[in-house]
Design an enzyme around this catalytic site. Structure first.
Site, mmCIF file in Angstrom:
data_model
loop_
_atom_site.group_PDB
_atom_site.id
_atom_site.type_symbol
_atom_site.label_atom_id
_atom_site.label_comp_id
_atom_site.label_asym_id
_atom_site.label_seq_id
_atom_site.Cartn_x
_atom_site.Cartn_y
_atom_site.Cartn_z
ATOM 1 N N HIS A 1 0.048 2.349 -6.326
ATOM 2 C CA HIS A 1 -1.200 2.255 -5.556
ATOM 3 C C HIS A 1 -2.457 2.461 -6.403
ATOM 4 O O HIS A 1 -3.455 1.809 -6.202
ATOM 5 C CB HIS A 1 -1.167 3.242 -4.381
ATOM 6 C CG HIS A 1 -1.120 4.678 -4.782
ATOM 7 N ND1 HIS A 1 0.042 5.290 -5.181
ATOM 8 C CD2 HIS A 1 -2.093 5.630 -4.885
ATOM 9 C CE1 HIS A 1 -0.213 6.547 -5.478
ATOM 10 N NE2 HIS A 1 -1.496 6.774 -5.320
ATOM 11 N N ASP A 2 -2.393 3.399 -7.361
ATOM 12 C CA ASP A 2 -3.608 3.724 -8.126
ATOM 13 C C ASP A 2 -3.632 3.102 -9.514
ATOM 14 O O ASP A 2 -4.377 3.574 -10.374
ATOM 15 C CB ASP A 2 -3.753 5.251 -8.245
ATOM 16 C CG ASP A 2 -4.555 5.836 -7.092
ATOM 17 O OD1 ASP A 2 -5.209 5.053 -6.361
ATOM 18 O OD2 ASP A 2 -4.525 7.072 -6.918
ATOM 19 N N LYS B 1 -6.789 2.558 -11.497
ATOM 20 C CA LYS B 1 -7.563 3.642 -12.119
ATOM 21 C C LYS B 1 -7.520 3.577 -13.638
ATOM 22 O O LYS B 1 -8.262 4.293 -14.306
ATOM 23 C CB LYS B 1 -7.058 5.003 -11.624
ATOM 24 C CG LYS B 1 -7.555 5.320 -10.220
ATOM 25 C CD LYS B 1 -7.231 6.737 -9.828
ATOM 26 C CE LYS B 1 -7.810 7.041 -8.445
ATOM 27 N NZ LYS B 1 -7.294 8.324 -7.933
ATOM 28 N N HIS C 1 -11.135 0.700 -7.736
ATOM 29 C CA HIS C 1 -9.758 0.735 -8.268
ATOM 30 C C HIS C 1 -8.727 -0.040 -7.418
ATOM 31 O O HIS C 1 -7.815 -0.619 -7.989
ATOM 32 C CB HIS C 1 -9.291 2.165 -8.604
ATOM 33 C CG HIS C 1 -8.866 2.983 -7.432
ATOM 34 N ND1 HIS C 1 -9.722 3.776 -6.721
ATOM 35 C CD2 HIS C 1 -7.649 3.137 -6.844
ATOM 36 C CE1 HIS C 1 -9.062 4.377 -5.749
ATOM 37 N NE2 HIS C 1 -7.800 4.015 -5.802
ATOM 38 N N HIS D 1 -5.057 0.549 0.246
ATOM 39 C CA HIS D 1 -4.641 1.925 0.535
ATOM 40 C C HIS D 1 -5.806 2.865 0.866
ATOM 41 O O HIS D 1 -5.581 3.991 1.281
ATOM 42 C CB HIS D 1 -3.737 2.491 -0.572
ATOM 43 C CG HIS D 1 -4.408 2.802 -1.875
ATOM 44 N ND1 HIS D 1 -4.648 1.840 -2.833
ATOM 45 C CD2 HIS D 1 -4.864 3.961 -2.398
ATOM 46 C CE1 HIS D 1 -5.220 2.402 -3.880
ATOM 47 N NE2 HIS D 1 -5.363 3.696 -3.631
ATOM 48 N N HIS D 2 -7.052 2.410 0.657
ATOM 49 C CA HIS D 2 -8.196 3.253 1.040
ATOM 50 C C HIS D 2 -8.968 2.703 2.237
ATOM 51 O O HIS D 2 -10.085 3.141 2.501
ATOM 52 C CB HIS D 2 -9.151 3.446 -0.147
ATOM 53 C CG HIS D 2 -8.620 4.408 -1.176
ATOM 54 N ND1 HIS D 2 -8.469 5.755 -0.938
ATOM 55 C CD2 HIS D 2 -8.167 4.198 -2.442
ATOM 56 C CE1 HIS D 2 -7.964 6.345 -2.018
ATOM 57 N NE2 HIS D 2 -7.767 5.415 -2.947
ATOM 58 N N ASP E 1 -0.559 9.760 1.623
ATOM 59 C CA ASP E 1 -1.453 10.137 0.526
ATOM 60 C C ASP E 1 -2.208 11.415 0.866
ATOM 61 O O ASP E 1 -2.286 12.347 0.055
ATOM 62 C CB ASP E 1 -2.441 8.980 0.293
ATOM 63 C CG ASP E 1 -3.109 9.057 -1.067
ATOM 64 O OD1 ASP E 1 -2.575 9.736 -1.965
ATOM 65 O OD2 ASP E 1 -4.169 8.426 -1.246
HETATM 66 FE FE LIG Z 1 -6.363 5.313 -4.656
#
Ligand SMILES: [Fe+2]
Length: 255
Positions: free
Chosen positions: A116-117, A120, A145, A169-170, A198
């Site tokens: 998911h990240d 970043k 991101h 996801h955000h 999360d």
């Molecule tokens: Fe994230």
């Protein structure tokens, strides 16, 4: 017209019965041969299926190992969130089952949770680990991101709908999230599930500035966000997963 007399009949039988018997034997032999051949085909097919299944499993193991390696590479930057991706994936999978997502049919969701990240990687350490207030520009960069992540993974076909988790996801249920301000059911279900997992992990994990809270407290925070931050169905699914189970999942990954 007269029919055959006795002598003629017995002559006929002497002639015909052995012929019929021979034909019958031949038919039986042919049927037996056909059956043996069919059994061989069936055995061959079974063998092919077995090999195909083994190959598919091997492929899936390779995919999973590759995804985990990538995920670990992303996590290695941040000592504090260590194993966050693994934990959130474990919680997410449990919640996904509880909301009725078939993980057999959608194995890519797990990959999306793990990665998911990944976006970043494009955020400099000085910003990602900044403890003071972020400037607007810094916040904007971090908020990119999910888009950067989806872009990085764009051409990786086997990630399938996992890529939707990375991008969304955000997002928030009420449409005030990012990057696309999707709301409600427009947000892919797996991404809505992930958002709950999360937050659950974030609230129950130690941070440099505060110790991790209990699952009970985290549940209260998540429940308070039902219908605003979180999908109500996903919040309800969390009620179906016991603290004991969450603890099991966390401990399974603590080593
Ligand atoms: Fe994230």
């Amino acid at each position: 017209m007269e029919g055959p007399d006795g002598d003629e009949l017995s002559a006929l039988n002497e002639d015909t019965v052995p012929t019929l018997r021979a034909r019958l034997r031949q038919t039986e032999q042919e049927a037996a041969a056909r059956q043996r051949q069919l059994e061989r085909y069936a055995a061959d097919l079974r063998e092919v299926f077995k090999q195909e299944r083994a190959r598919a499993q091997e492929l899936r193991r390779s995919y999973r190992a590759t995804v985990r390696a990538l995920s670990n590479a992303v996590e290695a930057r941040d000592a504090y969130t260590g194993k966050h991706a693994e934990r959130v994936t474990a919680y997410g999978m449990e919640l996904a089952r509880a909301v009725g997502i078939s993980l057999e049919e959608s194995p890519q969701i797990e990959f999306g949770f793990l990665l998911h990240d990944i976006g970043k990687v494009a955020v400099p350490d000085a910003i990602l680990f900044k403890t003071s207030r972020l400037t607007d520009e810094e916040y904007t960069l971090i908020a990119q991101h999910p888009v950067v992540g989806a872009e990085i993974l764009r051409d990786v076909d086997f990630l399938g709908e996992g890529k939707l988790v990375v991008r969304h996801h955000h997002e928030r249920w009420d449409g005030t999230g990012y990057p696309d301000q999707l709301s409600g059911d427009d947000i892919p279900l797996a991404a809505r599930v992930f958002a709950v997992a999360d937050t659950l992990d974030a609230l129950t994990t130690d941070r440099p500035y505060r110790p991790g809270g209990s699952f009970a407290d985290a549940r209260r925070v998540v429940a308070a966000g039902a219908g605003t931050q979180f999908c109500p169905t996903c919040v309800a699914a969390l009620h179906e997963v016991s603290d004991h189970r969450l603890e099991e999942l966390r401990m399974g990954l603590s080593a």
